[in-house]
Scaffold this motif. Structure first.
Motif, PDB file in Angstrom:
ATOM      1  N   THR A  40       0.859  -1.187   0.000  1.00 39.88           N
ATOM      2  CA  THR A  40       0.000   0.000   0.000  1.00 39.88           C
ATOM      3  C   THR A  40       0.893   1.235   0.000  1.00 39.88           C
ATOM      4  O   THR A  40       2.119   1.130  -0.082  1.00 39.88           O
ATOM      5  CB  THR A  40      -0.925   0.048   1.233  1.00 39.88           C
ATOM      6  OG1 THR A  40      -0.160   0.427   2.386  1.00 39.88           O
ATOM      7  CG2 THR A  40      -1.594  -1.299   1.486  1.00 39.88           C
ATOM      8  N   ASP A  41       0.276   2.419   0.130  1.00 38.68           N
ATOM      9  CA  ASP A  41       1.051   3.657   0.151  1.00 38.68           C
ATOM     10  C   ASP A  41       1.687   3.932   1.511  1.00 38.68           C
ATOM     11  O   ASP A  41       2.387   4.935   1.679  1.00 38.68           O
ATOM     12  CB  ASP A  41       0.178   4.850  -0.270  1.00 38.68           C
ATOM     13  CG  ASP A  41      -1.121   4.920   0.509  1.00 38.68           C
ATOM     14  OD1 ASP A  41      -1.484   3.925   1.151  1.00 38.68           O
ATOM     15  OD2 ASP A  41      -1.781   5.970   0.463  1.00 38.68           O
ATOM     16  N   SER A  48      -2.435   8.194   3.057  1.00 36.70           N
ATOM     17  CA  SER A  48      -2.002   7.240   4.089  1.00 36.70           C
ATOM     18  C   SER A  48      -2.727   7.464   5.413  1.00 36.70           C
ATOM     19  O   SER A  48      -2.109   7.715   6.458  1.00 36.70           O
ATOM     20  CB  SER A  48      -0.484   7.355   4.280  1.00 36.70           C
ATOM     21  OG  SER A  48       0.189   7.101   3.073  1.00 36.70           O
ATOM     22  N   ASP A  89      -3.413   5.616  -1.826  1.00 29.37           N
ATOM     23  CA  ASP A  89      -2.842   6.272  -2.998  1.00 29.37           C
ATOM     24  C   ASP A  89      -1.693   5.403  -3.509  1.00 29.37           C
ATOM     25  O   ASP A  89      -0.520   5.717  -3.329  1.00 29.37           O
ATOM     26  CB  ASP A  89      -2.352   7.679  -2.622  1.00 29.37           C
ATOM     27  CG  ASP A  89      -1.892   8.484  -3.833  1.00 29.37           C
ATOM     28  OD1 ASP A  89      -2.203   8.064  -4.958  1.00 29.37           O
ATOM     29  OD2 ASP A  89      -1.223   9.519  -3.638  1.00 29.37           O
ATOM     30  N   HIS A  90      -2.041   4.273  -4.119  1.00 33.25           N
ATOM     31  CA  HIS A  90      -1.042   3.301  -4.568  1.00 33.25           C
ATOM     32  C   HIS A  90      -1.557   2.636  -5.832  1.00 33.25           C
ATOM     33  O   HIS A  90      -2.665   2.073  -5.849  1.00 33.25           O
ATOM     34  CB  HIS A  90      -0.797   2.264  -3.471  1.00 33.25           C
ATOM     35  CG  HIS A  90       0.396   1.391  -3.716  1.00 33.25           C
ATOM     36  ND1 HIS A  90       0.359   0.289  -4.534  1.00 33.25           N
ATOM     37  CD2 HIS A  90       1.670   1.463  -3.243  1.00 33.25           C
ATOM     38  CE1 HIS A  90       1.555  -0.287  -4.551  1.00 33.25           C
ATOM     39  NE2 HIS A  90       2.360   0.404  -3.770  1.00 33.25           N
ATOM     40  N   CYS A  92       8.189  -1.170   0.099  1.00 28.40           N
ATOM     41  CA  CYS A  92       7.123  -0.368   0.694  1.00 28.40           C
ATOM     42  C   CYS A  92       7.730   0.470   1.820  1.00 28.40           C
ATOM     43  O   CYS A  92       8.852   0.225   2.264  1.00 28.40           O
ATOM     44  CB  CYS A  92       6.047  -1.283   1.281  1.00 28.40           C
ATOM     45  SG  CYS A  92       4.558  -1.359   0.292  1.00 28.40           S
TER      46      CYS A  92
END
Length: 206
Positions: free
Chosen positions: A34-35, A96, A125-126, A177
């Motif tokens: 993920t972000d 996030s 946001d990914h 990440c």
């Protein structure tokens, strides 16, 4: 043994994303980027997946699971919020952040906080996560991939594959990440309460 999916970070291969989504629909528990950092995810109604996440992370019943949503329209099906909260969350998404809000009847009872009847929601946001959510057409039930007694999440897909090979069904790897989980904001009382300071700036909520 977990399947390993190597996904391009900017242009996710459709075939791979479809395979991952099909695995999730078939009951798989996946580790995905993920972000903020890697997360564990499964389909919304997957009771076994929920129990496996609890086991891997050593979580009790008070833990807030997160519904990772593709967009605001999807998010609005699962939580209640007034206009002021709507505007505050809208300004910070995608990003996030995890927001704790009162759950609608669409949320399975086992995902809610047992007393508060709340649940966590977020819009990441990914690129890869968004591609997976679009293919699924529904939220991913998720929790940060942070193992018991460890201070930071794992940051590399190969390491997750190595350590959790028999605990998860698939690992989605699109490169390193971050190590910071989301910032958690509790709006269940109507006002913003910062529960955890993480990857998202807290200034808008102070």
């Amino acid at each position: 043994m977990a399947k390993y999916f190597d996904v391009h970070p900017d242009n996710p291969q459709r075939r791979i994303i479809t395979n991952v989504a099909d695995s999730i629909r078939s009951g798989a528990l996946v580790a995905y980027p993920t972000d903020s950092c890697f997360a564990l995810g499964c389909q919304l109604g997957n009771r076994e997946g929920i129990n496996r996440i609890r086991s891997i992370r050593d979580l009790d019943e008070r833990h807030h699971f997160t519904l990772v949503c593709e967009n605001f329209s999807q998010l609005g099906q699962f939580v209640y919020f007034d206009n002021d909260v709507f505007r505050a969350i809208k300004a910070a998404t995608p990003g996030s952040y995890t927001f704790i809000l009162p759950a609608t009847k669409e949320v399975p009872r086992q995902l809610m906080h047992p007393k508060k009847k709340t649940v966590g929601v977020r819009i990441p946001d990914h690129v890869v996560t968004q591609a997976l959510l679009a293919e699924l057409g529904e939220p991913l039930l998720s929790s940060t991939l942070l193992l018991p007694d460890e201070d930071e999440p794992m940051t590399q897909g190969w390491e997750i594959k190595e350590r959790l090979d028999h605990a998860v069904d698939a690992v989605v790897d699109s490169g390193d990440c971050g190590t910071e989980p989301t910032t958690v904001i509790d709006f269940s009382g109507g006002e913003a309460e910062i529960v955890r300071r993480g990857a998202g700036p807290t200034t808008p909520f102070e």
